[in-house]
Design an enzyme around this catalytic site. Structure first.
Site, mmCIF file in Angstrom:
data_model
loop_
_atom_site.group_PDB
_atom_site.id
_atom_site.type_symbol
_atom_site.label_atom_id
_atom_site.label_comp_id
_atom_site.label_asym_id
_atom_site.label_seq_id
_atom_site.Cartn_x
_atom_site.Cartn_y
_atom_site.Cartn_z
ATOM 1 N N CYS A 182 -3.399 1.092 6.854
ATOM 2 C CA CYS A 182 -3.719 0.469 8.144
ATOM 3 C C CYS A 182 -4.291 1.474 9.118
ATOM 4 O O CYS A 182 -4.884 1.087 10.123
ATOM 5 C CB CYS A 182 -2.457 -0.119 8.771
ATOM 6 N N GLU A 237 3.990 -4.062 12.739
ATOM 7 C CA GLU A 237 2.904 -3.081 12.585
ATOM 8 C C GLU A 237 1.818 -3.791 11.795
ATOM 9 O O GLU A 237 1.974 -4.053 10.602
ATOM 10 C CB GLU A 237 3.438 -1.848 11.870
ATOM 11 N N GLU A 289 7.903 2.857 14.930
ATOM 12 C CA GLU A 289 8.714 3.236 13.780
ATOM 13 C C GLU A 289 8.731 4.759 13.662
ATOM 14 O O GLU A 289 7.819 5.445 14.119
ATOM 15 C CB GLU A 289 8.114 2.633 12.511
ATOM 16 N N ASN A 327 0.813 -1.230 0.000
ATOM 17 C CA ASN A 327 0.000 0.000 0.000
ATOM 18 C C ASN A 327 0.841 1.271 0.000
ATOM 19 O O ASN A 327 0.387 2.319 -0.454
ATOM 20 C CB ASN A 327 -1.034 -0.013 1.143
HETATM 21 C C1 SIN Z 1 0.217 1.790 6.809
HETATM 22 O O1 SIN Z 1 -0.807 1.752 6.172
HETATM 23 O O2 SIN Z 1 0.647 0.763 7.336
HETATM 24 C C2 SIN Z 1 1.041 3.031 6.980
HETATM 25 C C3 SIN Z 1 0.329 4.291 6.838
HETATM 26 C C4 SIN Z 1 1.185 5.506 7.103
HETATM 27 O O3 SIN Z 1 2.389 5.432 7.330
HETATM 28 O O4 SIN Z 1 0.615 6.568 7.110
#
Ligand code: SIN
Length: 468
Positions: free
Chosen positions: A266, A232, A441, A132
């Protein structure tokens, strides 16, 4: 064996990527292990310069990298450019963290002893990232690992291998020594490659971004070698709008959070809880904005939202909509596949009258469906928000400062946006609680995920001056 890669919007072939297997991965691990002894001895200042150069090269090549991202992931070109800048920001951030990641001196309990700590790189790291954010999820891990002095083997996402390979090319141009950054790509062999990384005795750390289910599997596989892990995993973000919220700002925040990358992050809002006093107005204004979206091929001018990654994603979204409809939800906007545009398109959708027995309440949709759940009281909504086995991000809108503190403390998530729908920032610690994983992170904490804290006690020293 190679893998044919398709453009998610058109289904046309965009290229052929190498399909690595266990032997290739073991080879990459050996290369990373051979590079580690000399890389760990480089000064933090030198590593900072390399990371900064890598950042500069990403920004100089922003347009080309963005085109690769749109070709393999499908997101609109402006979003891809934004992703490149976001991804590069992790190199900039960790180039600044590298020279500051020192140990401590500690006042000993024992007279005559001196205690201090050394921050040492953990060793070879296996990094496993999702499709993604084909650039940002790679750089968020690699930047912290290199800042700490580790070498890496990064498994690029099966659907989006080319961005990671382009980043590896830029690493070479930045002068990063050979063997420090290694990329292995695989689609069919993903399980085999993941197993090679997690079961290897040489790999000392695995960082993974992906689903909770795969996280469980990787954790099991890592058990035999007791690796350091950071995961994550999936989310099911609550997005809460209280009656006292600024309506326009809450609508804009919900649009940004829910429909970023067509709902495929996510941290996207998954369950939108709206208090009864503002529910109708919010639903109307929100639906109006969604009607203004322009779906299409991410390369086309004016397209605001692209396709989903593949037809399996479309089918999951469709199932959530059908389930909500069956249980009494009302589709205000969208609700159907957009087969005229291609196999991977689904209409951006708004559903009202959502209930907690619907599939969407307990499963991450990972698509462009906004389900609006009505609620009465703060207590009710906190209970509903926390009724999830995962806890990655959460959001709420309120102007009441007391409530801001109360709700921020009550939500069982790792990250909270208050009066904003976007929280991603290299300076902010990213990560979850419950079954959304562990570890952080980015931020000042991110580098420690790749370090060992070694303690040294010097005995037989003279008594310290009191208080020193
Ligand atoms: C993710 O979808 O895992 C990361 C989203 C983000 O870093 O904003």
């Amino acid at each position: 064996m190679n893998q044919i890669q398709l453009h998610p919007a058109t289904g046309k072939i965009i290229g052929i990527s190498p399909e690595f297997n266990k032997a290739d991965t073991d080879n990459a691990i050996s290369v990373a292990a051979a590079a580690f002894p000399s890389f760990r001895q480089t000064t933090a200042r030198q590593r900072a310069r390399w990371l900064h150069k890598w950042y500069d090269l990403m920004m100089e090549n922003q347009e080309d990298l963005a085109r690769i991202i749109t070709a393999e992931n499908g997101k609109p070109l402006t979003d891809s450019k934004g992703e490149v800048a976001y991804a590069a920001s992790f190199f900039e951030w960790f180039s600044e963290e590298a020279p500051r990641a020192s140990g401590d001196t500690i006042l000993s309990f024992v007279p005559g002893n001196r205690v201090f700590t050394l921050k040492e790189p953990v060793g070879v790291c296996g990094l496993i990232t999702p499709w993604n954010f084909p650039a940002a999820m790679v750089t968020r891990k690699v930047a912290a690992a290199l800042a700490a002095g580790c070498t890496v083997v990064a498994k690029s996402p099966g659907e989006t291998p080319f961005t990671a390979l382009a980043l590896a090319e830029l690493a070479q141009r930045a002068g990063i020594p050979k063997g420090v950054v290694n990329v292995v790509s695989a689609m069919q062999n993903t399980v085999e490659v993941g197993q090679a990384l997690t079961e290897s005795e040489t790999v000392r750390k695995v960082s993974f971004t992906g689903s909770t289910g795969v996280g469980r599997l990787l954790m099991k596989q890592s058990a035999a070698t007791l690796k350091k892990l950071s995961f994550e995993l999936g989310g099911n973000a609550p997005f809460i709008v209280f009656d006292d919220a600024d309506l326009e700002s809450a609508v804009n925040g919900a649009i940004a959070s829910k429909f970023r990358s067509s709902g495929q992050t996510c941290v996207c809002a998954n369950r939108l809880f709206v208090q009864k006093g503002i529910y109708e107005k919010f639903a109307a204004a929100f639906a109006e904005k969604v009607r203004g979206f322009h779906m299409g091929n991410g390369f086309e001018e004016g397209v605001t939202h692209g396709p989903l990654i593949h037809d399996r994603a479309v089918n999951k979204v469709d199932a959530h909509v059908r389930d909500a409809e069956k249980k009494g939800g009302k589709v205000l906007v969208g609700g159907q596949k957009m087969s005229k545009l291609g196999d991977n398109f689904f209409e951006p959708t708004v559903i009202t009258g959502m209930r907690m027995n619907m599939q969407l309440a307990s499963e991450e949709t990972f698509g462009p469906v906004a389900g609006l759940f009505p609620f009465e009281t703060e207590k009710d909504v906190v209970d509903m928000a926390n009724a999830a086995e995962v806890g990655l991000a959460g959001y709420f809108y309120s102007k009441d400062l007391q409530r801001v503190y109360r709700v921020a403390e009550a939500l069982e998530v790792g990250m909270i946006g208050v009066n904003t729908g976007l929280i991603s920032d290299p300076a902010a610690p990213f990560g979850g609680v419950k079954q959304s994983g562990f570890g952080r992170e980015g931020s000042k904490y991110g580098i420690s995920e790749y370090q060992i804290t070694k303690m040294v006690t010097l005995g037989g020293m003279s008594q310290p001056l009191q208080g020193s």
